[in-house]
Design a protein around this motif. Structure first.
Motif, PDB file in Angstrom:
ATOM      1  N   THR A  77       0.830  -1.202   0.000  1.00 19.93           N
ATOM      2  CA  THR A  77       0.000   0.000   0.000  1.00 19.93           C
ATOM      3  C   THR A  77       0.868   1.256   0.000  1.00 19.93           C
ATOM      4  O   THR A  77       0.536   2.259  -0.650  1.00 19.93           O
ATOM      5  CB  THR A  77      -0.942   0.000   1.220  1.00 19.93           C
ATOM      6  N   ILE A  78       1.970   1.221   0.740  1.00 24.57           N
ATOM      7  CA  ILE A  78       2.892   2.358   0.767  1.00 24.57           C
ATOM      8  C   ILE A  78       3.404   2.662  -0.635  1.00 24.57           C
ATOM      9  O   ILE A  78       3.391   3.808  -1.101  1.00 24.57           O
ATOM     10  CB  ILE A  78       4.068   2.067   1.722  1.00 24.57           C
ATOM     11  N   ASN A  79       3.862   1.638  -1.323  1.00 31.69           N
ATOM     12  CA  ASN A  79       4.403   1.841  -2.668  1.00 31.69           C
ATOM     13  C   ASN A  79       3.321   2.235  -3.669  1.00 31.69           C
ATOM     14  O   ASN A  79       3.585   2.974  -4.623  1.00 31.69           O
ATOM     15  CB  ASN A  79       5.136   0.583  -3.129  1.00 31.69           C
ATOM     16  N   LYS A  80       2.095   1.753  -3.435  1.00 36.07           N
ATOM     17  CA  LYS A  80       0.970   2.141  -4.292  1.00 36.07           C
ATOM     18  C   LYS A  80       0.663   3.630  -4.121  1.00 36.07           C
ATOM     19  O   LYS A  80       0.397   4.343  -5.094  1.00 36.07           O
ATOM     20  CB  LYS A  80      -0.257   1.292  -3.941  1.00 36.07           C
ATOM     21  N   ALA A  81       0.716   4.121  -2.875  1.00 34.04           N
ATOM     22  CA  ALA A  81       0.455   5.535  -2.612  1.00 34.04           C
ATOM     23  C   ALA A  81       1.529   6.405  -3.264  1.00 34.04           C
ATOM     24  O   ALA A  81       1.232   7.468  -3.823  1.00 34.04           O
ATOM     25  CB  ALA A  81       0.412   5.780  -1.103  1.00 34.04           C
ATOM     26  N   ILE A  82       2.768   5.948  -3.184  1.00 34.98           N
ATOM     27  CA  ILE A  82       3.873   6.693  -3.802  1.00 34.98           C
ATOM     28  C   ILE A  82       3.721   6.693  -5.318  1.00 34.98           C
ATOM     29  O   ILE A  82       3.899   7.727  -5.985  1.00 34.98           O
ATOM     30  CB  ILE A  82       5.221   6.088  -3.384  1.00 34.98           C
ATOM     31  N   GLU A  83       3.407   5.547  -5.877  1.00 37.91           N
ATOM     32  CA  GLU A  83       3.258   5.433  -7.327  1.00 37.91           C
ATOM     33  C   GLU A  83       2.126   6.309  -7.847  1.00 37.91           C
ATOM     34  O   GLU A  83       2.254   6.974  -8.875  1.00 37.91           O
ATOM     35  CB  GLU A  83       3.002   3.968  -7.701  1.00 37.91           C
ATOM     36  N   ASP A  84       0.993   6.321  -7.127  1.00 38.21           N
ATOM     37  CA  ASP A  84      -0.186   7.079  -7.576  1.00 38.21           C
ATOM     38  C   ASP A  84      -0.155   8.535  -7.139  1.00 38.21           C
ATOM     39  O   ASP A  84      -0.999   9.328  -7.572  1.00 38.21           O
ATOM     40  CB  ASP A  84      -1.461   6.426  -7.045  1.00 38.21           C
ATOM     41  N   GLU A  85       0.803   8.869  -6.233  1.00 40.88           N
ATOM     42  CA  GLU A  85       0.874  10.232  -5.689  1.00 40.88           C
ATOM     43  C   GLU A  85      -0.467  10.656  -5.106  1.00 40.88           C
ATOM     44  O   GLU A  85      -0.965  11.757  -5.334  1.00 40.88           O
ATOM     45  CB  GLU A  85       1.307  11.232  -6.778  1.00 40.88           C
ATOM     46  N   SER A  86      -1.069   9.769  -4.315  1.00 38.47           N
ATOM     47  CA  SER A  86      -2.395  10.064  -3.758  1.00 38.47           C
ATOM     48  C   SER A  86      -2.581   9.386  -2.406  1.00 38.47           C
ATOM     49  O   SER A  86      -1.849   8.445  -2.055  1.00 38.47           O
ATOM     50  CB  SER A  86      -3.494   9.593  -4.709  1.00 38.47           C
ATOM     51  N   LEU A  87      -3.566   9.884  -1.657  1.00 33.62           N
ATOM     52  CA  LEU A  87      -3.926   9.283  -0.380  1.00 33.62           C
ATOM     53  C   LEU A  87      -4.543   7.913  -0.604  1.00 33.62           C
ATOM     54  O   LEU A  87      -5.397   7.740  -1.478  1.00 33.62           O
ATOM     55  CB  LEU A  87      -4.928  10.190   0.347  1.00 33.62           C
ATOM     56  N   ILE A  88      -4.122   6.932   0.184  1.00 36.50           N
ATOM     57  CA  ILE A  88      -4.711   5.596   0.139  1.00 36.50           C
ATOM     58  C   ILE A  88      -5.039   5.165   1.565  1.00 36.50           C
ATOM     59  O   ILE A  88      -4.266   5.404   2.495  1.00 36.50           O
ATOM     60  CB  ILE A  88      -3.762   4.569  -0.514  1.00 36.50           C
ATOM     61  N   CYS A  89      -6.186   4.519   1.738  1.00 35.23           N
ATOM     62  CA  CYS A  89      -6.585   3.986   3.041  1.00 35.23           C
ATOM     63  C   CYS A  89      -6.536   2.470   3.010  1.00 35.23           C
ATOM     64  O   CYS A  89      -6.854   1.848   1.999  1.00 35.23           O
ATOM     65  CB  CYS A  89      -7.990   4.445   3.413  1.00 35.23           C
ATOM     66  N   ILE A  90      -6.159   1.879   4.135  1.00 41.32           N
ATOM     67  CA  ILE A  90      -6.075   0.432   4.240  1.00 41.32           C
ATOM     68  C   ILE A  90      -6.585   0.003   5.608  1.00 41.32           C
ATOM     69  O   ILE A  90      -6.270   0.622   6.624  1.00 41.32           O
ATOM     70  CB  ILE A  90      -4.623  -0.057   4.019  1.00 41.32           C
ATOM     71  N   ASP A  91      -7.417  -1.026   5.639  1.00 46.10           N
ATOM     72  CA  ASP A  91      -7.921  -1.582   6.902  1.00 46.10           C
ATOM     73  C   ASP A  91      -7.172  -2.870   7.199  1.00 46.10           C
ATOM     74  O   ASP A  91      -6.996  -3.713   6.317  1.00 46.10           O
ATOM     75  CB  ASP A  91      -9.420  -1.858   6.800  1.00 46.10           C
TER      76      ASP A  91
END
Length: 308
Positions: A77-91
């Motif tokens: 999820t961390i790398n996905k947020a960096i790649e997309d340059e956007s906020l991501i939420c994870i439960d």
């Protein structure tokens, strides 16, 4: 004091002190984690120690702190947020053994991950806010359980049974696979309440719910229909097989003994059954036939099985 003085203060140690107080006041911990899962900073005071993990320190990796499966999910999820340059939420859920001693059960979290801009040649990093959602998750689970389960016996309730029946009837219309309904009623239940009180009646209902579940097949669907009455859906079943199942259930109830304090409660059960017919316009028609059969079983001496 001049405005310029404020500006100078907020670029000095004064501003750092303000930030420290701010983070200490937050109910949830904040981490700065790089794209390799290395924890660069733990922001906040003592609150994170009772709200998250007891041994989280800077210079640790996620895999040192979290279960492998959770750590892998978080790193992705961390790398996905960096790649997309956007906020991501994870439960995610963390087992008790990874948490502070204050916790007596697993905890649930929502991670809110904000990508940070790259600083010089350093690896990219994110700001991770770990929000404890355990109370909300458990409350939602409890509501869901109440929506489908009978509070006393723990088995499915009438409302959920009707939902399942709607889907089953739709499948019958499409695939023409037969099913049967059993209506099961405790004989002379009023005498149980009169003799042993409502506590005795409740104990009997809870015990018989277990007996019924054990006597039915794995594919069958049992629910409490109301009062002392239960109902069971027998999928992919015709009358002859439904009779065999119902007889097994009846005998199991007849042999069962419910211990209530120093007293032993024994009862019998009458059962009526009905099979779906091509002419039925809804599932209620099958339930009505099973109910008529139950009435016949009651009137012909009780402790019997009648399949319409």
């Amino acid at each position: 004091m001049k405005d310029t003085q404020y500006t100078e203060d907020f670029t000095s140690d004064y501003f750092k002190e303000v930030l420290t107080i701010f983070f200490d006041a937050l109910p949830d911990p904040i981490f700065v984690i790089n794209q390799n899962g290395l924890i660069l900073s733990v922001l906040g005071g003592s609150s994170h120690k009772v709200n998250c993990f007891p041994n989280v320190r800077e210079s640790q990796y996620l895999h040192d702190t979290l279960p492998l499966e959770v750590a892998d999910k978080c790193l992705h999820t961390i790398n996905k947020a960096i790649e997309d340059e956007s906020l991501i939420c994870i439960d995610y859920e963390v087992e008790k053994k990874y948490l502070s001693p204050e916790f007596c059960s697993n905890q649930f979290y929502q991670g809110r991950i904000f990508p940070l801009k790259q600083y010089k040649s350093d690896l990219r990093a994110v700001l991770w806010i770990a929000i404890n959602t355990t109370e909300k998750v458990l409350f939602t689970k409890k509501l869901n359980e109440l929506a489908i389960n009978d509070e006393l016996t723990g088995i499915n309730n009438r409302r959920y049974f009707n939902e399942v029946m709607k889907r089953t009837f739709d499948m019958f219309q499409r695939d023409k696979v037969s099913f049967c309904i059993l209506m099961l009623d405790i004989d002379f239940f009023k005498k149980v309440n009169d003799s042993y009180g409502h506590d005795g009646g409740d104990a009997l209902l809870k015990s018989l719910a277990c007996t019924l579940k054990e006597s039915l097949r794995d594919i069958d669907f049992l629910a409490r229909y109301g009062g002392e009455e239960f109902i069971a859906l027998l999928p992919n079943t015709e009358k002859s097989d439904a009779f065999i199942v119902a007889q097994r259930v009846r005998l199991a109830v007849e042999k069962s003994i419910v211990q209530h304090g120093t007293q032993k409660i024994r009862v019998t059960m009458s059962i009526g059954g009905g099979e779906i017919s091509p002419g039925d316009k809804d599932y209620e028609s099958v339930i009505k036939r099973a109910d008529v059969a139950l009435y016949e079983a009651k009137n012909s001496g009780r402790n019997k099985v009648v399949i319409a």
